[in-house]
Scaffold this active site. Structure first.
Site, PDB file in Angstrom:
ATOM      1  N   LYS A  14       0.823  -1.217   0.000  1.00  0.00           N
ATOM      2  CA  LYS A  14       0.000   0.000   0.000  1.00  0.00           C
ATOM      3  C   LYS A  14       0.858   1.269   0.000  1.00  0.00           C
ATOM      4  O   LYS A  14       0.631   2.167  -0.792  1.00  0.00           O
ATOM      5  CB  LYS A  14      -0.921   0.048   1.235  1.00  0.00           C
ATOM      6  N   ARG A  89     -10.351   0.658   8.717  1.00  0.00           N
ATOM      7  CA  ARG A  89     -10.010  -0.745   8.950  1.00  0.00           C
ATOM      8  C   ARG A  89     -11.118  -1.468   9.689  1.00  0.00           C
ATOM      9  O   ARG A  89     -10.986  -2.664   9.960  1.00  0.00           O
ATOM     10  CB  ARG A  89      -8.723  -0.823   9.789  1.00  0.00           C
ATOM     11  N   ARG A 128      11.219  -7.003   5.450  1.00  0.00           N
ATOM     12  CA  ARG A 128      11.159  -5.559   5.686  1.00  0.00           C
ATOM     13  C   ARG A 128      11.581  -5.233   7.122  1.00  0.00           C
ATOM     14  O   ARG A 128      12.226  -4.225   7.372  1.00  0.00           O
ATOM     15  CB  ARG A 128       9.714  -5.072   5.433  1.00  0.00           C
ATOM     16  N   ARG A 134      10.670  -1.460  12.404  1.00  0.00           N
ATOM     17  CA  ARG A 134       9.316  -1.559  12.967  1.00  0.00           C
ATOM     18  C   ARG A 134       9.192  -2.827  13.803  1.00  0.00           C
ATOM     19  O   ARG A 134       9.321  -3.932  13.278  1.00  0.00           O
ATOM     20  CB  ARG A 134       8.274  -1.585  11.833  1.00  0.00           C
ATOM     21  N   ARG A 146      -1.771  -9.425  13.114  1.00  0.00           N
ATOM     22  CA  ARG A 146      -2.257  -8.347  12.252  1.00  0.00           C
ATOM     23  C   ARG A 146      -3.140  -8.908  11.134  1.00  0.00           C
ATOM     24  O   ARG A 146      -4.111  -8.285  10.731  1.00  0.00           O
ATOM     25  CB  ARG A 146      -1.074  -7.562  11.670  1.00  0.00           C
TER      26      ARG A 146
HETATM   27  P1  AMP Z   1       0.175   0.051   8.962  1.00  0.00           P
HETATM   28  O1  AMP Z   1       1.343   0.953   8.846  1.00  0.00           O
HETATM   29  O2  AMP Z   1      -0.997   0.499   8.119  1.00  0.00           O
HETATM   30  O3  AMP Z   1       0.529  -1.394   8.744  1.00  0.00           O
HETATM   31  O4  AMP Z   1      -0.357   0.160  10.475  1.00  0.00           O
HETATM   32  C1  AMP Z   1       0.451  -0.232  11.550  1.00  0.00           C
HETATM   33  C2  AMP Z   1      -0.382  -0.365  12.812  1.00  0.00           C
HETATM   34  O5  AMP Z   1      -0.983   0.904  13.127  1.00  0.00           O
HETATM   35  C3  AMP Z   1      -1.553  -1.332  12.736  1.00  0.00           C
HETATM   36  O6  AMP Z   1      -1.143  -2.671  12.977  1.00  0.00           O
HETATM   37  C4  AMP Z   1      -2.459  -0.788  13.839  1.00  0.00           C
HETATM   38  O7  AMP Z   1      -1.957  -1.138  15.118  1.00  0.00           O
HETATM   39  C5  AMP Z   1      -2.279   0.719  13.695  1.00  0.00           C
HETATM   40  N1  AMP Z   1      -3.273   1.275  12.750  1.00  0.00           N
HETATM   41  C6  AMP Z   1      -3.018   1.870  11.538  1.00  0.00           C
HETATM   42  N2  AMP Z   1      -4.159   2.264  10.943  1.00  0.00           N
HETATM   43  C7  AMP Z   1      -5.173   1.907  11.797  1.00  0.00           C
HETATM   44  C8  AMP Z   1      -6.592   2.030  11.749  1.00  0.00           C
HETATM   45  N3  AMP Z   1      -7.226   2.574  10.698  1.00  0.00           N
HETATM   46  N4  AMP Z   1      -7.303   1.565  12.814  1.00  0.00           N
HETATM   47  C9  AMP Z   1      -6.700   1.016  13.891  1.00  0.00           C
HETATM   48  N5  AMP Z   1      -5.365   0.844  13.982  1.00  0.00           N
HETATM   49  C10 AMP Z   1      -4.600   1.295  12.959  1.00  0.00           C
END
Ligand code: AMP
Length: 190
Positions: A14, A89, A128, A134, A146
């Protein structure tokens, strides 16, 4: 004005694709994951709270996430359109986003999911994790959690957007340029 939601499991690409799309279509890119990480880096109250969930691979609670997203949109009143990456989400987030946009006489134009097999994605994320720093990319158990969150809470959103006639899906496996080309084909018709 076009407003796009980019879906995809963790590791589906993404963020990489969003970088191309925001340039090409002049969109404001809002990644909730990036905004949370920015807050963690700056040790804000929001960051401290989000970290307790993110470190386990759990979703951050809806109320906090929705409020943060809305305030980011409001910071960009002259935007030509938004590319929402990693938001919504959950169903509650999707409904809140629709209501919020409606209050501004706007709506979601389309949603696009980057599809890929879980096992390929887990391998990608662990790779990654070696360089991204991370913590949620370095432990297979957290990664699998996740995916559980995605399957339980995010996947149902596809039906929500299908019912609105706004759902598109793209094969996320291939080179960055191949996947980009598939996305462009959808975007160019919007
Ligand atoms: P990402 O970078 O999109 O993979 O997001 C990393 C982490 O951020 C996720 O595993 C969640 O813990 C949190 N997170 C990101 N976006 C959301 C969302 N829309 N709702 C809830 N948690 C989020």
């Amino acid at each position: 004005m076009i407003n796009i939601v980019l879906f995809g499991k963790p590791g589906a690409g993404k963020g990489t694709q969003a970088e191309f799309l925001k340039e090409k279509y002049n969109l404001t890119h809002l990644s909730t994951g990036d905004i949370f990480r920015f807050n963690i880096k700056n040790d804000t109250d929001l960051g401290k709270l989000a970290k307790t969930y993110m470190d386990k691979g759990d979703l951050v609670p809806d109320e906090v996430t929705i409020q943060m997203l809305q305030s980011e949109v409001d910071k960009n009143p002259h935007s030509a359109g938004f590319l929402f990456d990693g938001f919504p989400r959950t169903l509650a987030q999707a409904e809140a986003l629709d209501k919020f946009l409606e209050s501004k006489d706007q709506n979601i134009t389309a949603t696009v999911a980057l599809e890929a097999d879980d096992n390929i994605l887990v391998a990608r994320l662990l790779e990654r994790g070696k360089t991204s720093g991370r913590p949620d990319d370095q432990d297979e158990e957290k990664i699998r959690n996740r995916y559980d969150e995605y399957n339980q809470k995010t996947a149902p959103l596809m039906d929500y957007y299908k019912a609105q006639g706004k759902f598109h899906s793209v094969n996320g496996i291939g080179t960055i340029l191949e996947v980009n080309e598939r996305l462009n084909q959808i975007f160019d018709k919007l």
